[in-house]
Design an enzyme around this catalytic site. Structure first.
Site, PDB file in Angstrom:
ATOM      1  N   GLU A  85      77.259  32.841  13.324  1.00 18.17           N
ATOM      2  CA  GLU A  85      77.303  34.256  13.757  1.00 18.17           C
ATOM      3  C   GLU A  85      78.379  34.451  14.828  1.00 18.17           C
ATOM      4  O   GLU A  85      78.352  33.812  15.887  1.00 18.17           O
ATOM      5  CB  GLU A  85      75.925  34.692  14.273  1.00 18.17           C
ATOM      6  CG  GLU A  85      75.846  36.192  14.487  1.00 18.17           C
ATOM      7  CD  GLU A  85      74.428  36.671  14.828  1.00 18.17           C
ATOM      8  OE1 GLU A  85      73.450  36.086  14.338  1.00 18.17           O
ATOM      9  OE2 GLU A  85      74.335  37.637  15.608  1.00 18.17           O
ATOM     10  N   LYS A 279      64.578  36.702  17.956  1.00 14.76           N
ATOM     11  CA  LYS A 279      65.644  36.226  17.066  1.00 14.76           C
ATOM     12  C   LYS A 279      66.922  35.995  17.882  1.00 14.76           C
ATOM     13  O   LYS A 279      67.644  35.015  17.690  1.00 14.76           O
ATOM     14  CB  LYS A 279      65.876  37.236  15.947  1.00 14.76           C
ATOM     15  CG  LYS A 279      66.820  36.774  14.850  1.00 14.76           C
ATOM     16  CD  LYS A 279      68.278  37.029  15.130  1.00 14.76           C
ATOM     17  CE  LYS A 279      69.173  36.607  13.979  1.00 14.76           C
ATOM     18  NZ  LYS A 279      70.601  36.733  14.285  1.00 14.76           N
ATOM     19  N   ASP A 295      65.549  19.311  14.644  1.00 11.18           N
ATOM     20  CA  ASP A 295      64.942  19.992  13.503  1.00 11.18           C
ATOM     21  C   ASP A 295      64.695  21.468  13.860  1.00 11.18           C
ATOM     22  O   ASP A 295      63.715  21.798  14.531  1.00 11.18           O
ATOM     23  CB  ASP A 295      63.629  19.265  13.174  1.00 11.18           C
ATOM     24  CG  ASP A 295      62.911  19.834  11.966  1.00 11.18           C
ATOM     25  OD1 ASP A 295      63.206  20.976  11.578  1.00 11.18           O
ATOM     26  OD2 ASP A 295      62.028  19.141  11.431  1.00 11.18           O
ATOM     27  N   HIS A 392      79.928  42.763  19.269  1.00 14.68           N
ATOM     28  CA  HIS A 392      79.672  42.090  17.999  1.00 14.68           C
ATOM     29  C   HIS A 392      80.838  42.316  17.034  1.00 14.68           C
ATOM     30  O   HIS A 392      81.341  41.381  16.425  1.00 14.68           O
ATOM     31  CB  HIS A 392      78.371  42.633  17.407  1.00 14.68           C
ATOM     32  CG  HIS A 392      77.939  41.905  16.184  1.00 14.68           C
ATOM     33  ND1 HIS A 392      77.347  40.666  16.244  1.00 14.68           N
ATOM     34  CD2 HIS A 392      78.041  42.223  14.881  1.00 14.68           C
ATOM     35  CE1 HIS A 392      77.102  40.262  15.026  1.00 14.68           C
ATOM     36  NE2 HIS A 392      77.511  41.184  14.166  1.00 14.68           N
TER      37      HIS A 392
HETATM   38  C1  MEV Z   1      71.605  39.548  16.652  1.00 18.85           C
HETATM   39  O1  MEV Z   1      71.835  38.323  16.021  1.00 18.85           O
HETATM   40  C2  MEV Z   1      70.607  39.393  17.778  1.00 18.85           C
HETATM   41  C3  MEV Z   1      70.159  40.667  18.446  1.00 18.85           C
HETATM   42  O2  MEV Z   1      69.628  41.581  17.475  1.00 18.85           O
HETATM   43  C4  MEV Z   1      69.107  40.293  19.452  1.00 18.85           C
HETATM   44  C5  MEV Z   1      68.414  41.483  20.102  1.00 18.85           C
HETATM   45  O3  MEV Z   1      68.340  42.555  19.497  1.00 18.85           O
HETATM   46  O4  MEV Z   1      67.916  41.276  21.229  1.00 18.85           O
HETATM   47  C6  MEV Z   1      71.310  41.380  19.103  1.00 18.85           C
END
Ligand code: MEV
Length: 439
Positions: A85, A279, A295, A392
């Site tokens: 990513e 995530k 792992d 991003h």
């Molecule tokens: C993207 O990989 C991760 C995010 O969605 C985490 C979040 O929203 O806190 C930007």
């Protein structure tokens, strides 16, 4: 129509590729070139990779990046991260730099206990079963001594063997719930070997336990396996600073601190947001776990179970403001190893561990937790200030330009252009087309 194949694993690598090409990709030349181009010319190295799994046809590359400037308990680390990513490594580096100027990260190991269970069925008198366990525990340990002796020499081994009555959840269901200290090893093979030995001894000894009647002697072992839920193999990582010091470029410190707290409160209150929030944490955690040959499936499963431990899925990070001090922290279970497994086999895993100054498993837990906390800080900070897309899309820009087939000069021109302009997908396509047309 493709037919099932017998003995695929026995084919040579070339034969496997031919089979894939003739049955699925149907583009003999390009598929072969692609598959072969990713082989390593060093035959020994390629063999090593081929033998990690069954049916290897080629290597699957991910970038290995470095996020420098992580100050953890006063020591400076450059953290290796394997991830696809675009924005993750950049965000980690930014968060590291931010906290480097504000005292760095502080971490504590809260526990290192690993868990494994022998699941079995017993239909009989529970008190007799208890007395059987008490009588057999020494034997369970001694019969496993060939497996445990090296670990014990180093200070680890079997900590506790406990009977758990699970009959309220499932008829006749009991467990030997066992805890282990596996030191610098992740310990999966050690634990599973111990458990399988316990199961064997346990079943055999039951046949001779005088208090059991004939049915009770027949304990039915269902399975023996470690648990990836390790709530007592736990690490805490934290950052803090006076609110005033949160000011950065054009962010107002008080406003920013308030928004950060609100964002964390939302993630604590609402599972849809909590999953995405976590995530973001796992973006940092998995990348270090992968780079260090650990792992990531185990870590993921355990982390999410921990996030739901109180009956509702919630945030793995928390934040507070007390007496003008902003504090932000994570507590997360991490079963990792720095010996065994891929650690001495995979050349890039060895390199990653060298970059981290050959950490113990406890040190690696701390580094990984910091990577997760930093990643979460960076993500939430963007979310509550500029929005996530600005950073991003800047990082994703090169992926779009590569997809469009831009050459190096075009990439340089458009990277410069998007330093000042918003890089949505359509804006990048339009700017690229204009550049080609000379507009
Ligand atoms: C993207 O990989 C991760 C995010 O969605 C985490 C979040 O929203 O806190 C930007």
């Amino acid at each position: 129509m493709t037919k099932p194949i017998q003995g695929f694993s026995k084919l040579t690598k070339e034969e496997k590729i031919d089979w894939i090409v003739s049955n699925y990709t149907h583009d003999a030349e390009s598929a072969k070139i692609i598959l072969k181009r990713y082989w390593n010319d060093d035959e020994a190295l390629q063999n090593l990779h081929d033998e990690f799994i069954e049916n290897t046809i080629t290597n699957y590359y991910l970038p290995l990046g470095i996020a420098p400037n992580f100050l953890i308990n006063g020591k400076l680390y450059a953290i290796p991260m394997a991830i696809e990513e675009s924005s993750v490594v950049a965000a980690a580096g930014k968060a590291a730099k931010f906290w480097l100027d504000r005292g760095g990260f502080k971490t504590t190991i809260l526990g290192t206990e690993k868990i494994g269970q022998v699941h079995f069925m017993f239909s009989g008198d529970a008190d007799k079963l208890k007395s059987f366990i008490n009588s057999v525990e020494t034997k369970l340990r001694s019969e496993a001594s060939d497996i445990t002796k090296n670990m014990e020499k180093r200070g680890g081994g079997i900590s506790k063997i406990e009977l758990r009555d699970k009959t309220a959840d499932l008829d006749n269901y009991y467990q030997l719930h066992c805890t282990f200290e596996t030191l610098d090893a992740m310990g999966a093979n050690f634990i599973n070997s111990c458990l399988e030995r316990f199961a064997k001894t346990f079943k055999q000894e039951a046949l001779h336990f005088s208090e059991f009647d004939e049915t009770e002697k027949n304990i039915e072992i269902v399975m023996s396996i470690l648990s990836n839920y390790v709530p007592n193999c736990l690490v805490r990582a934290e950052v803090s600073c006076p609110i005033d010091e949160l000011a950065d470029n054009d962010t107002d410190a008080n406003e920013f601190a308030k928004k950060m707290i609100q964002a964390i409160e939302i993630a604590k209150a609402e599972p849809h947001r909590a999953v995405t929030h976590n995530k973001g944490i796992m973006n940092g955690i998995d990348a270090v776990i992968l780079a260090t040959g650990n792992d990531f499936r185990a870590v993921e499963a355990g982390a999410h179970a921990y996030a739901a431990k109180d009956g509702k899925y919630t945030s793995l990070t928390d934040a507070s403001i007390e007496n003008g001090i902003f504090k932000f922290w994570i507590e997360i279970p991490l079963a990792v190893g720095t010996v065994g497994g891929l650690t001495s086999l995979h050349p890039l895993v060895k390199l990653a561990l060298e970059i981290l100054q050959k950490p113990s498993a406890q040190e690696l837990m701390q580094i990984v937790a910091v990577a997760g906390l930093a990643q979460n800080f960076a993500a939430v900070r963007s979310l509550v200030t500029t929005g996530i897309q600005e950073g991003h899309m800047k990082m994703h820009l090169l992926n779009i330009l590569n997809q469009l087939g831009a050459n190096e000069t075009e990439k340089a021109t458009l990277t410069e252009h998007f330093k000042k302009n918003s890089a949505t997908h359509s804006a990048v396509v339009e700017a690229f087309e204009n550049l080609r047309k000379g507009i």
